[in-house]
Write a protein that holds these residues in place. Structure first.
Motif, PDB file in Angstrom:
ATOM      1  N   VAL A 181       6.944  -0.795 -10.042  1.00  0.00           N
ATOM      2  CA  VAL A 181       5.600  -0.227  -9.935  1.00  0.00           C
ATOM      3  C   VAL A 181       4.873  -0.443 -11.265  1.00  0.00           C
ATOM      4  CG1 VAL A 181       6.267   1.498  -8.227  1.00  0.00           C
ATOM      5  CG2 VAL A 181       6.430   2.053 -10.661  1.00  0.00           C
ATOM      6  N   GLU A 182       3.533  -0.340 -11.186  1.00  0.00           N
ATOM      7  CA  GLU A 182       2.735  -0.534 -12.400  1.00  0.00           C
ATOM      8  C   GLU A 182       2.896   0.633 -13.361  1.00  0.00           C
ATOM      9  OE1 GLU A 182      -1.308  -1.533 -11.801  1.00  0.00           O
ATOM     10  OE2 GLU A 182      -0.891  -3.109 -10.327  1.00  0.00           O
ATOM     11  N   ASP A 202      -3.767   6.002  -0.133  1.00  0.00           N
ATOM     12  CA  ASP A 202      -3.890   4.749  -0.893  1.00  0.00           C
ATOM     13  C   ASP A 202      -3.135   4.840  -2.213  1.00  0.00           C
ATOM     14  OD1 ASP A 202      -5.443   3.663   1.101  1.00  0.00           O
ATOM     15  OD2 ASP A 202      -7.361   4.198   0.152  1.00  0.00           O
ATOM     16  N   TYR A 203      -3.173   6.015  -2.850  1.00  0.00           N
ATOM     17  CA  TYR A 203      -2.418   6.200  -4.090  1.00  0.00           C
ATOM     18  C   TYR A 203      -0.913   6.181  -3.804  1.00  0.00           C
ATOM     19  CZ  TYR A 203      -0.455   8.558  -8.201  1.00  0.00           C
ATOM     20  OH  TYR A 203       0.309   8.884  -9.296  1.00  0.00           O
ATOM     21  N   TYR A 204      -0.521   6.812  -2.689  1.00  0.00           N
ATOM     22  CA  TYR A 204       0.885   6.920  -2.333  1.00  0.00           C
ATOM     23  C   TYR A 204       1.487   5.549  -2.040  1.00  0.00           C
ATOM     24  CZ  TYR A 204       4.857   9.783  -0.807  1.00  0.00           C
ATOM     25  OH  TYR A 204       6.078  10.406  -0.706  1.00  0.00           O
ATOM     26  N   LYS A 205       0.671   4.619  -1.479  1.00  0.00           N
ATOM     27  CA  LYS A 205       1.180   3.298  -1.101  1.00  0.00           C
ATOM     28  C   LYS A 205       1.622   2.473  -2.315  1.00  0.00           C
ATOM     29  CE  LYS A 205      -2.147   1.662   1.454  1.00  0.00           C
ATOM     30  NZ  LYS A 205      -2.841   0.664   2.315  1.00  0.00           N
ATOM     31  N   ASN A 206       1.158   2.877  -3.513  1.00  0.00           N
ATOM     32  CA  ASN A 206       1.608   2.162  -4.716  1.00  0.00           C
ATOM     33  C   ASN A 206       3.106   2.306  -4.937  1.00  0.00           C
ATOM     34  OD1 ASN A 206      -0.987   1.258  -5.504  1.00  0.00           O
ATOM     35  ND2 ASN A 206      -1.460   3.292  -6.357  1.00  0.00           N
ATOM     36  N   PHE A 207       3.707   3.291  -4.282  1.00  0.00           N
ATOM     37  CA  PHE A 207       5.139   3.555  -4.453  1.00  0.00           C
ATOM     38  C   PHE A 207       5.901   3.318  -3.148  1.00  0.00           C
ATOM     39  CE2 PHE A 207       2.561   6.252  -7.192  1.00  0.00           C
ATOM     40  CZ  PHE A 207       3.031   5.869  -8.444  1.00  0.00           C
ATOM     41  N   CYS A 208       5.299   2.511  -2.269  1.00  0.00           N
ATOM     42  CA  CYS A 208       5.926   2.157  -0.993  1.00  0.00           C
ATOM     43  C   CYS A 208       6.130   0.645  -0.914  1.00  0.00           C
ATOM     44  CB  CYS A 208       5.048   2.603   0.192  1.00  0.00           C
ATOM     45  SG  CYS A 208       4.820   4.388   0.287  1.00  0.00           S
ATOM     46  N   LYS A 209       6.975   0.243   0.014  1.00  0.00           N
ATOM     47  CA  LYS A 209       7.195  -1.178   0.253  1.00  0.00           C
ATOM     48  C   LYS A 209       5.970  -1.791   0.913  1.00  0.00           C
ATOM     49  CE  LYS A 209      12.227  -0.728   0.852  1.00  0.00           C
ATOM     50  NZ  LYS A 209      13.372  -0.952   1.775  1.00  0.00           N
ATOM     51  N   ASP A 210       5.914  -3.124   0.881  1.00  0.00           N
ATOM     52  CA  ASP A 210       4.786  -3.819   1.505  1.00  0.00           C
ATOM     53  C   ASP A 210       4.804  -3.614   3.024  1.00  0.00           C
ATOM     54  OD1 ASP A 210       4.070  -4.742  -0.991  1.00  0.00           O
ATOM     55  OD2 ASP A 210       5.199  -6.628  -0.783  1.00  0.00           O
ATOM     56  N   GLY A 211       3.618  -3.604   3.591  1.00  0.00           N
ATOM     57  CA  GLY A 211       3.518  -3.517   5.052  1.00  0.00           C
ATOM     58  C   GLY A 211       3.278  -2.127   5.578  1.00  0.00           C
ATOM     59  N   VAL A 212       3.159  -1.129   4.712  1.00  0.00           N
ATOM     60  CA  VAL A 212       2.925   0.239   5.168  1.00  0.00           C
ATOM     61  C   VAL A 212       1.437   0.430   5.474  1.00  0.00           C
ATOM     62  CG1 VAL A 212       3.061   2.678   4.553  1.00  0.00           C
ATOM     63  CG2 VAL A 212       4.872   1.109   3.851  1.00  0.00           C
ATOM     64  N   THR A 213       1.149   0.929   6.663  1.00  0.00           N
ATOM     65  CA  THR A 213      -0.240   1.213   7.063  1.00  0.00           C
ATOM     66  C   THR A 213      -0.323   2.634   7.593  1.00  0.00           C
ATOM     67  OG1 THR A 213       0.085   0.395   9.305  1.00  0.00           O
ATOM     68  CG2 THR A 213      -0.638  -1.208   7.649  1.00  0.00           C
ATOM     69  N   ARG A 214      -1.554   3.119   7.666  1.00  0.00           N
ATOM     70  CA  ARG A 214      -1.742   4.496   8.136  1.00  0.00           C
ATOM     71  C   ARG A 214      -1.566   4.612   9.644  1.00  0.00           C
ATOM     72  NH1 ARG A 214      -7.004   8.277   6.793  1.00  0.00           N
ATOM     73  NH2 ARG A 214      -5.927  10.306   6.946  1.00  0.00           N
ATOM     74  N   GLU A 220       8.264   7.254  11.441  1.00  0.00           N
ATOM     75  CA  GLU A 220       8.593   5.822  11.456  1.00  0.00           C
ATOM     76  C   GLU A 220       8.715   5.275  10.034  1.00  0.00           C
ATOM     77  OE1 GLU A 220       6.786   1.568  13.152  1.00  0.00           O
ATOM     78  OE2 GLU A 220       5.694   3.452  13.439  1.00  0.00           O
ATOM     79  N   ILE A 221       7.787   5.680   9.155  1.00  0.00           N
ATOM     80  CA  ILE A 221       7.818   5.206   7.763  1.00  0.00           C
ATOM     81  C   ILE A 221       9.107   5.657   7.069  1.00  0.00           C
ATOM     82  CG2 ILE A 221       6.695   5.405   5.507  1.00  0.00           C
ATOM     83  CD1 ILE A 221       4.025   5.658   6.955  1.00  0.00           C
ATOM     84  N   LEU A 222       9.459   6.944   7.289  1.00  0.00           N
ATOM     85  CA  LEU A 222      10.654   7.475   6.626  1.00  0.00           C
ATOM     86  C   LEU A 222      11.932   6.881   7.215  1.00  0.00           C
ATOM     87  CD1 LEU A 222       9.659  11.247   6.212  1.00  0.00           C
ATOM     88  CD2 LEU A 222       9.716   9.463   4.457  1.00  0.00           C
ATOM     89  N   SER A 223      11.959   6.667   8.531  1.00  0.00           N
ATOM     90  CA  SER A 223      13.176   6.140   9.160  1.00  0.00           C
ATOM     91  C   SER A 223      13.459   4.706   8.721  1.00  0.00           C
ATOM     92  CB  SER A 223      13.045   6.206  10.688  1.00  0.00           C
ATOM     93  OG  SER A 223      11.970   5.375  11.134  1.00  0.00           O
ATOM     94  N   GLN A 224      12.386   3.935   8.481  1.00  0.00           N
ATOM     95  CA  GLN A 224      12.576   2.561   8.025  1.00  0.00           C
ATOM     96  C   GLN A 224      12.736   2.460   6.501  1.00  0.00           C
ATOM     97  OE1 GLN A 224       9.664  -0.190   9.570  1.00  0.00           O
ATOM     98  NE2 GLN A 224       9.718   0.694  11.642  1.00  0.00           N
ATOM     99  N   GLY A 225      12.617   3.602   5.824  1.00  0.00           N
ATOM    100  CA  GLY A 225      12.796   3.616   4.383  1.00  0.00           C
ATOM    101  C   GLY A 225      11.713   2.873   3.637  1.00  0.00           C
ATOM    102  N   LEU A 226      10.480   2.934   4.159  1.00  0.00           N
ATOM    103  CA  LEU A 226       9.387   2.195   3.539  1.00  0.00           C
ATOM    104  C   LEU A 226       8.744   2.964   2.387  1.00  0.00           C
ATOM    105  CD1 LEU A 226       7.665   0.758   6.752  1.00  0.00           C
ATOM    106  CD2 LEU A 226       9.295  -0.365   5.216  1.00  0.00           C
ATOM    107  N   CYS A 227       8.811   4.293   2.411  1.00  0.00           N
ATOM    108  CA  CYS A 227       8.192   5.125   1.391  1.00  0.00           C
ATOM    109  C   CYS A 227       9.130   6.266   1.021  1.00  0.00           C
ATOM    110  CB  CYS A 227       6.865   5.732   1.887  1.00  0.00           C
ATOM    111  SG  CYS A 227       5.534   4.550   2.100  1.00  0.00           S
TER     112      CYS A 227
END
Length: 775
Positions: A181-182, A202-214, A220-227
């Motif tokens: 992360v930056e 939008d701020y939270y997505k800076n700490f998530c994997k690519d491909g996360v959308t609202r 689903e996001i947590l089960s796939q371990g994206l954020c």
């Protein structure tokens, strides 16, 4: 049957053999090395019915008028070898010499070539970026220039509480998703809360994997371990995001709050994070301490350089004064050392007395515990009492040594005077330590770089991490096709994450052997460089001692001549001696490694044996260093191989054991006092300057967090500088001492065989040269 005309020589009369014969009554028995006639050495012979008294004597059978031979000198000296015979052609270091210890020379060259090959192999396989940059779960380097992660320099952990300790973080083995992360999170936030606000999401997505959308749901996001489920305020340390833990009213806080939302709706205490980041408070304090020390260096570096320059100038001045005022300087040095230590005792007592009655001054060091602010220790009386006791013991030991060695100090002063003259005639010897320092710096740098490349030449290893029970947990996996693998099907919540660097190839299997070879060659090369310096200086100073007319009979460039002889003829001898020492040092390293591994063991017998072995090998290393040093001196003079030179040096020292045990060590002690005086003077000056105790320096001295930082730096640097100058002096003294012992055996002070030692040394030893014969 009783022997006729038996003549007895006592031990005192034997001493006259060096003058060509022994006077007995009115007759003089001249020594004839050609005949070994009827001769008997009877060191324990007794007269009938009488107890033996006095020194051993020699019984010579035959009429005194005959020219008889003395026993071989080796017979008189027993098992300590034969003394040197007079050689009219000997004029110092032998020029006509041959190569010695050729096998060791070839072995050393092959070993160095192998060392170069290991370095090339390590440089081709290693990747220092693995040490410089943090690595995310995909094995990518955070902040590497020229990559998409160039601006993402910090490593962020999805769930820091899964990490057992900071060591796990530093070893890249934390069982949670890691990404670059930056910058680290600066506020509390959960995914559930961020999902309800576009700006927060939008701020939270800076700490998530690519491909996360609202459009994706939170489950689903947590089960796939994206954020991550939550964000906690963090600060970077070693380019990794650590929770910003602190203390507030004795309660552990994170981001100034004592509780936080774990992302599942549960409020948890901030102290729960400590389980994930074990000893995090200590880490943060250490970070703060390091930053303060760094700031102190930036504020005081030029004053530190000035202190080191002062130390160098004092060392040079000290050596110049020794050149002309050796006797006075030695006594002044002894007096100053006693006075400096005495002042230290007085100062400690005054501080100890001044703290009497102060609140908290009677707290013990044990009760105080470890504090990063070391000035706290100076506020308790026990610290100054300990300093006072230590200095008092040192003072008493020095005074007792001076009392018992007062007679030997006179001889030591004469030897130091001669060493001063020798250094004066070979002034370039004072610059030689710089050459040794450069060579040692090259050896150390090569070893360090090779070690880094070897340690980073492994391949990234990925393993299965999961939160529920899984039979494939911690097994090796391939992240490229893990999503479609059978392991993922059997363990749906598992992930294939980067674990550490390793490998299964032949190269990786023997990597530990290459590391061992790197360490061993480091010891061998470092000892070789040190040995080269010793032999070079020994050859230069020996050419001074044996020069009949100084400096006319000396080489034009003694140091360069000696260096050329050492490299051309005696590389093998240098390699042999340094190899023996390196083997012992490697054994000591292995013993220290075993001791570290057995610290938690309860086997007291194993600990005792290991402690005995460590002690024995420590003593052995000291003895080998002493033997090697004197062996190199003999090699420099006579050009013989290492074993012969070591034997000759050892026997020469054994034949003069009293002089070695007292005289040589007294000179070492006096030179140590010189180093102690220089360090003490510069250290006292640095203390008063940086601590602001003197009003004249209050406005000049820099404002520091810890004034002991520049003081310790100046003291350590001053000692290294003084040691560099005095190491030349010590080598000069050791060389002149061996030459002095040989001079006593080779010559007798006659016109044909005059002593080459200086007049001051002859006076102290009650020796003198006879007048030259009439032409």
């Amino acid at each position: 049957m009783e022997r006729q005309n038996e003549v007895f020589w006592t031990g005192e009369e034997i001493e006259g053999r060096r003058t060509g014969g022994a006077q007995i009554g009115e007759k003089r028995l001249f020594l004839d090395q050609q005949r070994v006639g009827e001769l008997e050495f009877s060191p324990f012979k007794r007269q009938k019915g009488k107890k033996a008294k006095g020194p051993p004597y020699i019984s010579v059978c035959g009429p005194p008028e005959k020219t008889l031979s003395m026993p071989e000198e080796g017979e008189f000296y027993g098992k300590h070898g034969e003394p040197r015979k007079y050689d009219p052609t000997f004029k110092g270091p032998i020029q006509n010499r041959g190569c010695t210890d050729i096998v060791c020379c070839i072995l050393f060259i092959i070993a160095v070539l192998g060392y170069i090959a290991v370095g090339i192999l390590a440089w081709s396989q290693g990747d220092p970026r693995k040490v410089i940059y943090p690595t995310d779960s995909r094995g990518q380097f955070c902040g590497q220039a020229g990559t998409p992660l160039e601006n993402k320099r910090q490593l962020f952990y999805f769930n820091i509480m899964k990490c057992a300790s900071p060591m796990v973080l530093l070893e890249f083995q934390c069982p949670t998703t890691q990404m670059c992360v930056e910058k680290c999170p600066e506020k509390f936030m959960t995914l559930l809360k961020a999902y309800t606000n576009q700006k927060d999401f939008d701020y939270y997505k800076n700490f998530c994997k690519d491909g996360v959308t609202r459009t994706m749901g939170v489950p689903e996001i947590l089960s796939q371990g994206l954020c991550p489920a939550m964000l906690t305020p963090s600060k970077p340390f070693t380019r990794r995001c650590f929770p910003a833990l602190g203390l507030k009213g004795g309660v552990i806080t994170v981001g100034n709050d004592s509780k936080f939302d774990d992302g599942t709706g549960n409020m948890r205490d901030a102290k729960d994070l400590v389980d994930g980041v074990k000893n995090a408070t200590v880490v943060i304090e250490a970070r703060q301490l390091v930053m303060k020390i760094f700031e102190d260096y930036t504020q005081s570096w030029y004053w530190i350089l000035i202190g080191l320059v002062i130390a160098m100038l004092i060392s040079l001045l000290f050596i110049v004064l020794l050149r002309f005022l050796a006797g006075i300087m030695v006594w002044v040095m002894i007096a100053l050392v006693i006075l400096v230590i005495g002042y230290g005792i007085f100062h400690c007592y005054m501080e100890y007395a001044a703290l009497k009655g102060d609140a908290g001054s009677n707290v013990t060091i044990q009760e105080l515990g470890f504090q990063t602010d070391f000035t706290v220790y100076l506020q308790i009386r026990q610290t100054w009492l300990a300093f006072m006791i230590i200095l008092a013991i040192v003072e008493v030991v020095i005074i007792l040594l001076l009392i018992f060695l007062r007679k030997r100090i006179l001889i030591a002063i004469a030897l130091i005077k001669e060493a001063s003259r020798a250094v004066g005639h070979v002034m370039c010897s004072l610059l030689y330590p710089l050459f040794t320092f450069v060579l040692l710096a090259v050896v150390i740098a090569y070893w360090a770089v090779t070690a880094v490349f070897l340690s980073t030449s492994n391949e990234p290893i990925y393993k299965v991490f999961n939160e529920t029970a899984c039979e494939h947990s911690r097994t090796t996996c391939d992240p490229a096709n893990y999503s479609t693998s059978s392991m993922k099907a059997q363990c749906p919540d598992s992930e294939c994450l980067f674990a550490f660097y390793g490998g299964e190839t032949v190269y990786h299997k023997y990597l530990i052997g290459l590391q061992f070879y790197n360490v061993f060659l480091f010891f061998w090369c470092a000892n070789f460089v040190t040995a080269l310096g010793q032999m070079t200086l020994a050859g230069a100073f020996a050419s001074y001692y044996w020069a009949f007319v100084k400096p006319d009979d000396m080489p034009a460039f003694p140091v360069f001549s000696s260096l050329g002889r050492s490299l051309r003829y005696h590389t093998g001898s240098l390699a042999f001696g340094s190899l023996i020492l390196s083997i012992i040092q490697i054994i000591r390293v292995l013993l220290e490694y075993l001791d570290h591994k057995l610290k938690g063991a309860q086997n007291k017998f194993a600990k005792f044996v290991l402690c005995c072995l460590k002690c024995c090998f420590w003593c052995l290393e000291k003895f080998i260093k002493f033997l090697n040093r004197n062996a190199y001196i003999m090699v420099a003079i006579y050009g013989k191989n290492f074993c012969t030179s070591a034997k000759d040096a050892f026997f020469l020292l054994m034949r003069n054991m009293i002089r070695v045990a007292v005289l040589d060590k007294v000179t070492d002690f006096l030179l140590f006092l010189g180093k102690l005086l220089i360090v003490g003077l510069v250290g006292v000056f640095a203390f008063f300057f940086f601590s602001g105790r003197v009003k004249a320096f209050e406005d000049t001295a820099p404002n520091l967090h810890y004034y002991w930082v520049p003081i310790l730096t100046v003291i350590i640097g001053s000692y290294l500088i003084a040691h560099g100058f005095f190491s030349v002096y010590a080598m000069c003294v050791d060389t002149l001492f061996l030459c002095f012992l040989e001079d006593l055996e080779r010559n007798d002070g006659s016109a044909e065989r005059p002593y080459l030692m200086p007049e001051s040394l002859r006076k102290v030893l009650n020796k003198k040269n006879k007048a030259e014969p009439d032409q």
